[in-house]
Write a protein that holds these residues in place. Sequence first.
Motif, PDB file in Angstrom:
ATOM      1  N   VAL A   1     -61.445  50.708   7.479  1.00 35.71           N
ATOM      2  CA  VAL A   1     -63.182  51.159   6.775  1.00 35.71           C
ATOM      3  C   VAL A   1     -63.308  49.508   5.375  1.00 35.71           C
ATOM      4  O   VAL A   1     -62.338  49.690   4.954  1.00 35.71           O
ATOM      5  CB  VAL A   1     -64.028  52.098   6.369  1.00 35.71           C
ATOM      6  N   LEU A   2     -64.049  49.505   5.078  1.00 35.64           N
ATOM      7  CA  LEU A   2     -64.767  48.674   4.527  1.00 35.64           C
ATOM      8  C   LEU A   2     -65.984  49.659   2.939  1.00 35.64           C
ATOM      9  O   LEU A   2     -65.491  50.337   3.784  1.00 35.64           O
ATOM     10  CB  LEU A   2     -65.958  47.649   4.706  1.00 35.64           C
ATOM     11  N   CYS A   3     -65.201  49.084   2.320  1.00 35.66           N
ATOM     12  CA  CYS A   3     -65.942  49.867   1.052  1.00 35.66           C
ATOM     13  C   CYS A   3     -67.373  49.802   0.905  1.00 35.66           C
ATOM     14  O   CYS A   3     -67.754  48.589   1.263  1.00 35.66           O
ATOM     15  CB  CYS A   3     -65.438  49.366  -0.486  1.00 35.66           C
ATOM     16  N   LYS A   4     -68.307  50.245   0.990  1.00 32.95           N
ATOM     17  CA  LYS A   4     -69.689  50.049   1.172  1.00 32.95           C
ATOM     18  C   LYS A   4     -70.864  49.409  -0.047  1.00 32.95           C
ATOM     19  O   LYS A   4     -69.490  48.960  -1.065  1.00 32.95           O
ATOM     20  CB  LYS A   4     -70.585  51.334   1.384  1.00 32.95           C
TER      21      LYS A   4
ATOM     22  N   MET B   1     -61.262  56.584  -4.774  1.00 35.59           N
ATOM     23  CA  MET B   1     -61.750  56.403  -3.124  1.00 35.59           C
ATOM     24  C   MET B   1     -60.760  56.690  -2.020  1.00 35.59           C
ATOM     25  O   MET B   1     -59.528  56.693  -2.397  1.00 35.59           O
ATOM     26  CB  MET B   1     -61.962  54.716  -3.564  1.00 35.59           C
ATOM     27  N   TYR B   2     -61.631  57.031  -1.127  1.00 42.48           N
ATOM     28  CA  TYR B   2     -60.652  57.208   0.623  1.00 42.48           C
ATOM     29  C   TYR B   2     -60.008  56.493   0.884  1.00 42.48           C
ATOM     30  O   TYR B   2     -59.121  56.040   1.766  1.00 42.48           O
ATOM     31  CB  TYR B   2     -61.490  58.664   1.046  1.00 42.48           C
ATOM     32  N   GLU B   3     -61.211  55.343   0.871  1.00 46.84           N
ATOM     33  CA  GLU B   3     -61.297  53.959   2.005  1.00 46.84           C
ATOM     34  C   GLU B   3     -59.903  52.876   1.757  1.00 46.84           C
ATOM     35  O   GLU B   3     -58.435  53.356   3.174  1.00 46.84           O
ATOM     36  CB  GLU B   3     -62.163  52.784   1.708  1.00 46.84           C
ATOM     37  N   PRO B   4     -58.980  53.159   0.654  1.00 49.70           N
ATOM     38  CA  PRO B   4     -57.438  51.826   0.539  1.00 49.70           C
ATOM     39  C   PRO B   4     -56.725  52.778   0.969  1.00 49.70           C
ATOM     40  O   PRO B   4     -56.109  52.937   1.628  1.00 49.70           O
ATOM     41  CB  PRO B   4     -57.663  51.689  -1.277  1.00 49.70           C
TER      42      PRO B   4
ATOM     43  N   PHE C   1     -56.855  55.721   3.149  1.00 42.37           N
ATOM     44  CA  PHE C   1     -56.895  55.722   4.380  1.00 42.37           C
ATOM     45  C   PHE C   1     -56.817  54.425   5.363  1.00 42.37           C
ATOM     46  O   PHE C   1     -56.197  54.448   6.367  1.00 42.37           O
ATOM     47  CB  PHE C   1     -58.704  56.128   5.026  1.00 42.37           C
TER      48      PHE C   1
END
Lengths: 70, 530
Positions: A27-30, B479-482, B484
């Motif tokens: 996923v990319l950060c928004k 942040m969950y993105e990194p 995940f």
Amino acid sequence: MAEVKSMFREVLPKQGQLSVEDITTMVLCKPKLLPLKSLSLEKLEKMQQAAQDTIRQQEMAEKEKQQITH
Amino acid sequence: MGSEMEPLLLAWSYFRRRKFQLCADLCTQMLEKSPYDQAAWILKARALTEMVYVDEIDVGQEGIAEMMLDENAIAQVPRPGTSLKLPGTNQTGGPSPAIRPITQAGRPITGFLRPGTQSGRPGTMEQAIRTPRTAYTARPITSSSGRFVRLGTASMLTSPDGPFINLSRLNLTKYAQKPKLAKALFEYIFHHENDVKTIHLEDVALCLGIDTVVLRNRNHIEIALDLAALSTEHSQYKDWWWKVQIGKCYYRLGMYREAEKQFKSALKQQEMVDTFLYLAKVYISLDQPVTALNLFKQGLDKFPGEVTLLCGIARIYEEMNNISSAAEYYKEVLKQDNTHVEAIACIGSNHFYSDQPEIALRFYRRLLQMGVYNCQLFNNLGLCCFYAQQYDMTLTSFERALALAENEEEAADVWYNLGHVAVGIGDMNLAHQCFRLALVNNNHHAEAYNNLAVLEMRKGHVEQARALLQSASSLAPHMYEPHFNFATVSDKIGDLQRSYIAAQKSEAAFPDHVDTQHLIKQLKQHFAML
């Protein structure tokens, strides 16, 4: 129109399996909307900046003085 | 040029034209000639106050000291929906972090920054200190008084003959007898005067013991408090203004219960909008948002349609993560005052993050029409244009935003958003360069690290991607993105243990993320098979 409709019919397979491979993607950060600053925050930041500049200038001047005397 | 203008009149004219430095200089000259000229003295005090005046209602910054040593909150484990400290617990459900980015304190990012929104409430000391500088919605400040100390210091340095009023020599009782002088003097002490001795302590205090800073700076506020106490006595406790001032002093000193008493007493005498706002601020500091909301609603009964009260309600709802109610009240604000920047910006960002960029675009365009002209606005316009498919305006908006950026952090954010545009049009080289430029401008931009890692991964550079993800997750653990992404990459190359750890972190940051849950389930199955 009725003729057109009759031309195409939906196909529902009655045999076999429908399979979808679920690949986990990264996923990319928004995208980030930047918050606007309130007037008092802007004023505070400006004053703080000015204050830090004067302090720095004062300190620089003092340093130069010390160097001259040494 | 015949006769010269009467100096006092000239000074007064400077004051009314907000040329405070000129006014103060002229008053100084007059005071040199006749040191006991009360008119010149009071005018100088007011000019010096106006120079550094910031509306006290807006000043709500909490420093690390206040946050970590805060013993004012009533319940340590508050019930859901009654506290500002646990934003995630609200049932009404804020926007999901999969759509709207969150700040370090776990709140969705807001459309408007006030001094009070900067701090957030980090849970632990460690978190408070290592707050990333990128999300300046959550910047650590050593102490709320720190900023004022620096301002005061600088004003001292610029006047080489020492301060205008020597506080330690003031005969407060004498001034308290003269109500008009006393009011100007009080405001001067409260806003302008700050203790010089605290210059460098602010920085050192973090290592030694934070409380020292808070204690040192109390000096001038205490003098102001003494003056206010004497004056209210002189007015036989009949002047509500002095009660409010005493309340303000108590608030600055962190004595919230005493402040509450003063404000309530002032409200009994004379109902004023300001007093309602101050009292609500006290309740927010005591972490009682529901009481504050009730107070605002009481205020609205007395002053129907008052914008500041409505806006106060909206802010509290927003902080409690109740975005839909907040939006409702912001709309109420716009009905009363259709040029309210905060309301427009907040509603705009709400629309953007609820997948209606074209409506957000209209709100931001309205701001542009009103004369707001800065980097943030053009950046937002650019994003809205891109997602609303108005491609002709997108790049020009971003160009403006870059030209208007005042510091490197702002430029970094603009480059970061430009990177998204590049990803959107499929130009991976441009995207790569944009995220790189974001990092050049701001080395702590966690989101840019994460997105760069995703791009590297697409090119097949696993090791680089992993390194980038690690720096992203250490910079922004909220942040969950990194987390995940790191879990996904590790899972792919067979490092199941690390993958599991990262996936758990991701779950902690965003419990409802389906892909994370899926991954964890898969990993658990793997482990069970061993």
